[in-house]
Design an enzyme around this catalytic site. Structure first.
Site, PDB file in Angstrom:
ATOM      1  N   LYS A  49       0.828  -1.215   0.000  1.00 58.19           N
ATOM      2  CA  LYS A  49       0.000   0.000   0.000  1.00 58.19           C
ATOM      3  C   LYS A  49       0.861   1.262   0.000  1.00 58.19           C
ATOM      4  O   LYS A  49       0.330   2.371   0.069  1.00 58.19           O
ATOM      5  CB  LYS A  49      -0.898   0.025   1.258  1.00 58.19           C
ATOM      6  CG  LYS A  49      -1.959  -1.046   1.284  1.00 58.19           C
ATOM      7  CD  LYS A  49      -2.927  -0.822   2.439  1.00 58.19           C
ATOM      8  CE  LYS A  49      -2.450  -1.405   3.746  1.00 58.19           C
ATOM      9  NZ  LYS A  49      -3.417  -1.303   4.845  1.00 58.19           N
ATOM     10  N   LYS A  51       2.895   2.072   2.446  1.00 57.19           N
ATOM     11  CA  LYS A  51       2.852   2.583   3.822  1.00 57.19           C
ATOM     12  C   LYS A  51       3.905   1.844   4.641  1.00 57.19           C
ATOM     13  O   LYS A  51       4.059   0.634   4.502  1.00 57.19           O
ATOM     14  CB  LYS A  51       1.454   2.258   4.357  1.00 57.19           C
ATOM     15  CG  LYS A  51       1.014   3.032   5.553  1.00 57.19           C
ATOM     16  CD  LYS A  51      -0.485   2.816   5.790  1.00 57.19           C
ATOM     17  CE  LYS A  51      -0.908   3.465   7.085  1.00 57.19           C
ATOM     18  NZ  LYS A  51      -2.346   3.487   7.279  1.00 57.19           N
TER      19      LYS A  51
HETATM   20  N1  CTP Z   1      -8.979   6.377  13.294  1.00 62.53           N
HETATM   21  C1  CTP Z   1      -9.891   7.231  13.928  1.00 62.53           C
HETATM   22  N2  CTP Z   1      -9.480   8.471  14.362  1.00 62.53           N
HETATM   23  C2  CTP Z   1      -8.200   8.867  14.159  1.00 62.53           C
HETATM   24  C3  CTP Z   1      -7.257   8.003  13.526  1.00 62.53           C
HETATM   25  C4  CTP Z   1      -7.686   6.759  13.103  1.00 62.53           C
HETATM   26  O1  CTP Z   1     -11.067   6.890  14.122  1.00 62.53           O
HETATM   27  N3  CTP Z   1      -7.856  10.081  14.559  1.00 62.53           N
HETATM   28  C5  CTP Z   1      -9.437   5.071  12.824  1.00 62.53           C
HETATM   29  C6  CTP Z   1      -9.314   4.912  11.312  1.00 62.53           C
HETATM   30  O2  CTP Z   1     -10.404   5.555  10.654  1.00 62.53           O
HETATM   31  C7  CTP Z   1      -9.325   3.404  11.153  1.00 62.53           C
HETATM   32  C8  CTP Z   1      -8.586   2.939  12.441  1.00 62.53           C
HETATM   33  O3  CTP Z   1      -8.614   4.053  13.342  1.00 62.53           O
HETATM   34  O4  CTP Z   1     -10.653   2.915  11.166  1.00 62.53           O
HETATM   35  C9  CTP Z   1      -7.152   2.532  12.153  1.00 62.53           C
HETATM   36  O5  CTP Z   1      -6.569   3.614  11.479  1.00 62.53           O
HETATM   37  P1  CTP Z   1      -5.040   3.727  11.062  1.00 62.53           P
HETATM   38  O6  CTP Z   1      -4.956   3.967   9.607  1.00 62.53           O
HETATM   39  O7  CTP Z   1      -4.251   2.628  11.636  1.00 62.53           O
HETATM   40  O8  CTP Z   1      -4.666   5.066  11.877  1.00 62.53           O
HETATM   41  P2  CTP Z   1      -4.150   6.487  11.406  1.00 62.53           P
HETATM   42  O9  CTP Z   1      -3.717   7.170  12.657  1.00 62.53           O
HETATM   43  O10 CTP Z   1      -5.182   7.202  10.575  1.00 62.53           O
HETATM   44  O11 CTP Z   1      -2.873   6.109  10.514  1.00 62.53           O
HETATM   45  P3  CTP Z   1      -2.146   6.898   9.322  1.00 62.53           P
HETATM   46  O12 CTP Z   1      -1.826   8.275   9.809  1.00 62.53           O
HETATM   47  O13 CTP Z   1      -0.922   6.054   9.047  1.00 62.53           O
HETATM   48  O14 CTP Z   1      -3.124   6.899   8.164  1.00 62.53           O
END
Ligand code: CTP
Length: 141
Positions: A49, A51
């Site tokens: 992905k 990432k």
């Molecule tokens: N999530 C959430 N609120 C946030 C961050 C994440 O509700 N502030 C939720 C995402 O929508 C997803 C789950 O947590 O359903 C896992 O998200 P993940 O992608 O692991 O977290 P992120 O912090 O958004 O990671 P990145 O910055 O790498 O995208």
């Protein structure tokens, strides 16, 4: 509890640098049922992905398993596994944060689909940026 009373909730993610946004998502997801199962993206799947997480799959899994809202964690290593996972696990509810709104509507054939509002102002990406910007700490003996 009887098997009939069980309501399984399924969600997916990377959950790197476990933060309050993750906690809120998992807490609210767990409240939608009696058992919360998390499909955790493997390091190989994340590479696919584009990432890269700071924490390894094993470490992210250990942290998730220690979270009181999580009942079970398994590996997510394929875009197409969600439907077979939902069938295998007997999922009643599929949950994701609303940054994914609409993207998993196809899961509605298997279970109820819920997109929960993201917690504002926190993400793994934002934490990594803050760490990079932080001045170096000098420790004195
Ligand atoms: N999530 C959430 N609120 C946030 C961050 C994440 O509700 N502030 C939720 C995402 O929508 C997803 C789950 O947590 O359903 C896992 O998200 P993940 O992608 O692991 O977290 P992120 O912090 O958004 O990671 P990145 O910055 O790498 O995208």
């Amino acid at each position: 509890m009887t098997a009939q009373a069980q309501r399984t909730v399924l969600t997916y993610g990377t959950f790197d640098l476990f933060h309050p946004g993750h906690v809120q998502l998992l807490k609210r997801a767990r409240e939608l049922g009696t058992r919360l199962v998390v499909g955790l993206s493997t390091d190989e799947f994340n590479a696919l992905k584009g990432k890269q997480s700071v924490m390894s799959f094993e470490d992210r899994k250990a942290v998730l398993e220690a979270c009181r809202y999580v009942d079970e964690v398994f590996a997510e290593d394929d875009w197409d596994q969600k439907v077979p996972d939902a069938i295998r696990l007997g999922a009643d509810v599929f949950v994701m944060g609303d940054d994914w709104a609409g993207k998993f509507d196809f899961m509605a054939e298997q279970c109820h689909v819920v997109y929960l509002a993201r917690t504002p102002d926190v993400s793994s990406t934002e934490i990594k940026q803050r760490m990079r910007a932080a001045p170096a700490v000098v420790l004195h003996a």
